[in-house]
Design a protein around this motif. Structure first.
Motif, PDB file in Angstrom:
ATOM      1  N   GLN A 178       0.811  -1.210   0.000  1.00  0.00           N
ATOM      2  CA  GLN A 178       0.000   0.000   0.000  1.00  0.00           C
ATOM      3  C   GLN A 178       0.854   1.273   0.000  1.00  0.00           C
ATOM      4  OE1 GLN A 178      -3.342  -0.232  -0.307  1.00  0.00           O
ATOM      5  NE2 GLN A 178      -3.047  -2.447  -0.328  1.00  0.00           N
ATOM      6  N   SER A 179       2.111   1.154   0.420  1.00  0.00           N
ATOM      7  CA  SER A 179       2.932   2.337   0.695  1.00  0.00           C
ATOM      8  C   SER A 179       3.787   2.800  -0.471  1.00  0.00           C
ATOM      9  CB  SER A 179       3.829   2.073   1.916  1.00  0.00           C
ATOM     10  OG  SER A 179       3.037   1.874   3.066  1.00  0.00           O
ATOM     11  N   PHE A 180       3.822   2.029  -1.545  1.00  0.00           N
ATOM     12  CA  PHE A 180       4.550   2.422  -2.749  1.00  0.00           C
ATOM     13  C   PHE A 180       3.568   2.768  -3.859  1.00  0.00           C
ATOM     14  CE2 PHE A 180       8.052   0.150  -0.751  1.00  0.00           C
ATOM     15  CZ  PHE A 180       9.167   0.872  -1.140  1.00  0.00           C
ATOM     16  N   ARG A 181       3.797   3.896  -4.511  1.00  0.00           N
ATOM     17  CA  ARG A 181       3.015   4.194  -5.716  1.00  0.00           C
ATOM     18  C   ARG A 181       3.541   3.358  -6.875  1.00  0.00           C
ATOM     19  NH1 ARG A 181       2.698   8.153 -10.030  1.00  0.00           N
ATOM     20  NH2 ARG A 181       0.506   8.653 -10.432  1.00  0.00           N
ATOM     21  N   GLU A 182       4.864   3.190  -6.931  1.00  0.00           N
ATOM     22  CA  GLU A 182       5.497   2.382  -7.973  1.00  0.00           C
ATOM     23  C   GLU A 182       5.619   0.950  -7.449  1.00  0.00           C
ATOM     24  OE1 GLU A 182       6.366   1.017 -11.047  1.00  0.00           O
ATOM     25  OE2 GLU A 182       6.605   3.187 -11.366  1.00  0.00           O
ATOM     26  N   LYS A 183       4.699   0.080  -7.840  1.00  0.00           N
ATOM     27  CA  LYS A 183       4.595  -1.251  -7.251  1.00  0.00           C
ATOM     28  C   LYS A 183       5.790  -2.138  -7.549  1.00  0.00           C
ATOM     29  CE  LYS A 183       0.647  -0.154  -5.533  1.00  0.00           C
ATOM     30  NZ  LYS A 183       0.601   0.264  -4.109  1.00  0.00           N
ATOM     31  N   ARG A 184       6.535  -1.832  -8.602  1.00  0.00           N
ATOM     32  CA  ARG A 184       7.706  -2.666  -8.906  1.00  0.00           C
ATOM     33  C   ARG A 184       8.779  -2.541  -7.841  1.00  0.00           C
ATOM     34  NH1 ARG A 184      11.912   0.306 -10.817  1.00  0.00           N
ATOM     35  NH2 ARG A 184      11.450   2.468 -11.422  1.00  0.00           N
ATOM     36  N   LEU A 185       8.692  -1.517  -6.997  1.00  0.00           N
ATOM     37  CA  LEU A 185       9.685  -1.311  -5.946  1.00  0.00           C
ATOM     38  C   LEU A 185       9.325  -2.051  -4.656  1.00  0.00           C
ATOM     39  CD1 LEU A 185      10.422   2.496  -6.415  1.00  0.00           C
ATOM     40  CD2 LEU A 185      11.858   0.569  -7.107  1.00  0.00           C
ATOM     41  N   VAL A 186       8.146  -2.641  -4.620  1.00  0.00           N
ATOM     42  CA  VAL A 186       7.729  -3.370  -3.414  1.00  0.00           C
ATOM     43  C   VAL A 186       8.612  -4.598  -3.227  1.00  0.00           C
ATOM     44  CG1 VAL A 186       5.861  -4.695  -2.349  1.00  0.00           C
ATOM     45  CG2 VAL A 186       5.342  -2.565  -3.569  1.00  0.00           C
ATOM     46  N   ARG A 187       9.085  -4.806  -2.009  1.00  0.00           N
ATOM     47  CA  ARG A 187       9.854  -6.000  -1.651  1.00  0.00           C
ATOM     48  C   ARG A 187       9.171  -6.650  -0.450  1.00  0.00           C
ATOM     49  NH1 ARG A 187      11.530  -4.368  -5.714  1.00  0.00           N
ATOM     50  NH2 ARG A 187      13.664  -3.840  -6.342  1.00  0.00           N
ATOM     51  N   THR A 188       8.613  -7.830  -0.651  1.00  0.00           N
ATOM     52  CA  THR A 188       7.929  -8.515   0.443  1.00  0.00           C
ATOM     53  C   THR A 188       8.804  -9.651   0.974  1.00  0.00           C
ATOM     54  OG1 THR A 188       6.797  -9.957  -1.140  1.00  0.00           O
ATOM     55  CG2 THR A 188       5.635  -7.958  -0.432  1.00  0.00           C
ATOM     56  N   GLU A 189       8.499 -10.069   2.178  1.00  0.00           N
ATOM     57  CA  GLU A 189       9.226 -11.176   2.805  1.00  0.00           C
ATOM     58  C   GLU A 189       8.385 -12.444   2.738  1.00  0.00           C
ATOM     59  OE1 GLU A 189      12.051 -10.130   6.195  1.00  0.00           O
ATOM     60  OE2 GLU A 189      10.319  -8.848   6.599  1.00  0.00           O
ATOM     61  N   GLN A 190       9.028 -13.533   2.395  1.00  0.00           N
ATOM     62  CA  GLN A 190       8.312 -14.801   2.306  1.00  0.00           C
ATOM     63  C   GLN A 190       7.957 -15.306   3.692  1.00  0.00           C
ATOM     64  OE1 GLN A 190       9.630 -17.781  -0.340  1.00  0.00           O
ATOM     65  NE2 GLN A 190       9.627 -16.360  -2.057  1.00  0.00           N
ATOM     66  N   ILE A 191       6.856 -16.016   3.766  1.00  0.00           N
ATOM     67  CA  ILE A 191       6.376 -16.572   5.031  1.00  0.00           C
ATOM     68  C   ILE A 191       6.507 -18.088   4.971  1.00  0.00           C
ATOM     69  CG2 ILE A 191       4.401 -16.800   6.576  1.00  0.00           C
ATOM     70  CD1 ILE A 191       3.348 -14.164   5.399  1.00  0.00           C
ATOM     71  N   GLY A 192       7.358 -18.619   5.831  1.00  0.00           N
ATOM     72  CA  GLY A 192       7.555 -20.062   5.888  1.00  0.00           C
ATOM     73  C   GLY A 192       6.634 -20.709   6.909  1.00  0.00           C
ATOM     74  N   VAL A 193       6.516 -22.017   6.819  1.00  0.00           N
ATOM     75  CA  VAL A 193       5.654 -22.761   7.753  1.00  0.00           C
ATOM     76  C   VAL A 193       6.095 -22.523   9.188  1.00  0.00           C
ATOM     77  CG1 VAL A 193       4.891 -25.054   8.456  1.00  0.00           C
ATOM     78  CG2 VAL A 193       5.106 -24.513   6.025  1.00  0.00           C
ATOM     79  N   GLY A 194       7.397 -22.543   9.416  1.00  0.00           N
ATOM     80  CA  GLY A 194       7.907 -22.352  10.769  1.00  0.00           C
ATOM     81  C   GLY A 194       7.664 -20.973  11.331  1.00  0.00           C
TER      82      GLY A 194
END
Length: 281
Positions: A178-194
């Motif tokens: 939600q915080s980036f206007r330029e969505k290509r700059l978004v970096r998310t963190e993967q969520i593992g089972v643990g």
């Protein structure tokens, strides 16, 4: 998101202190909630920009985070004490330029009010005068004026029910998008089972503290020259928050970035650092 975390320049009474670059020092205030530490993308971008301006960036890991071993008490007084101790540990006396983004910006604003003698000039990025300002601002992700508010609220409830790393990352990923206007700059963190069993990383309790903080009636006390920087599409601290700061701080300058959200130093870096360079020259 973390990269390889740098080693602190020194540990002072359980407080991890960092120095980057050389030249006149700038106190870079971290966020009390642990998400603006060296080694994290947003902090690293600000540190790198200051170093490229031939400034020495001085910062610290808030108590209870990173390399800091002292326990956290989650108060503004604690953040200010850490800032003062950090400057002293680096041999910096007198007034110094100070910069802060988001919650770190709120802490920087309060430092300029409560410790005016330590702040020479003030750079506030995507921040506001306190909880009432950002919670109630038009277009803020934290109220019904934002179209994604209900999804945000549900993720917040989920984190309260199950306060683990997975729910924290789920919510932080959502806020990032939600915080980036330029969505290509978004970096998310993967969520593992643990991650559904691992403890959360941040101090979400800080937000309950911040909501009660309100420096709006004290903005006129700030004597240091101030530069207010904000993205027009910021959903965390919408433009109304920065407009209030610019109107309330005597002589404040303001720059609004047309193509940015909460991170103008990533979305419009050239224009952002040009404004900072001109102010600190």
């Amino acid at each position: 998101m973390c990269t390889d975390a740098p080693q602190p320049a020194l540990i002072h009474d359980g407080l991890a202190v960092y120095r980057f670059g050389s030249g006149p020092p700038v106190l870079l205030m971290p966020g009390p909630h642990r998400f603006q530490q060296p080694g994290m993308r947003m902090a690293d971008a600000l540190i790198r920009g200051l170093v490229q301006l031939d400034r020495q960036a001085i910062t610290f890991d808030p108590p209870g985070s990173g390399q800091s071993s002292r326990p956290a008490h989650l108060s503004m007084a604690e953040m200010h004490a850490c800032a003062t101790q950090t400057l002293a540990a680096c041999g910096v006396s007198g007034a110094v330029d100070a910069m802060g983004h988001s919650m770190g910006g709120l802490a920087t604003l309060a430092y300029a009010i409560e410790h005016a003698q330590r702040v020479k000039r003030l750079v506030l990025v995507g921040t506001g005068s306190g909880g009432p300002a950002y919670m109630n601002a038009p277009g803020a992700l934290w109220n019904r004026s934002h179209p994604a508010f209900w999804r945000m609220a549900l993720l917040g409830i989920l984190q309260m029910i199950w306060p683990r790393l997975a729910t924290e990352r789920w919510m932080m990923n959502f806020i990032q998008k939600q915080s980036f206007r330029e969505k290509r700059l978004v970096r998310t963190e993967q969520i593992g089972v643990g991650d559904w069993l691992r403890p959360k990383r941040g101090h979400s309790e800080w937000h309950r503290v911040a909501r009660k903080l309100d420096y709006s009636f004290r903005l006129g006390e700030i004597q240091a020259p101030a530069l207010i920087l904000c993205g027009w599409h910021d959903p965390q601290y919408p433009p109304a928050c920065s407009q209030e700061l610019a109107a309330g701080i005597p002589g404040a300058q303001s720059v609004f970035f047309e193509h940015s959200g909460h991170y103008p130093f990533l979305e419009e870096p050239e224009a952002f650092w040009q404004a900072v360079r001109g102010f600190l020259a």
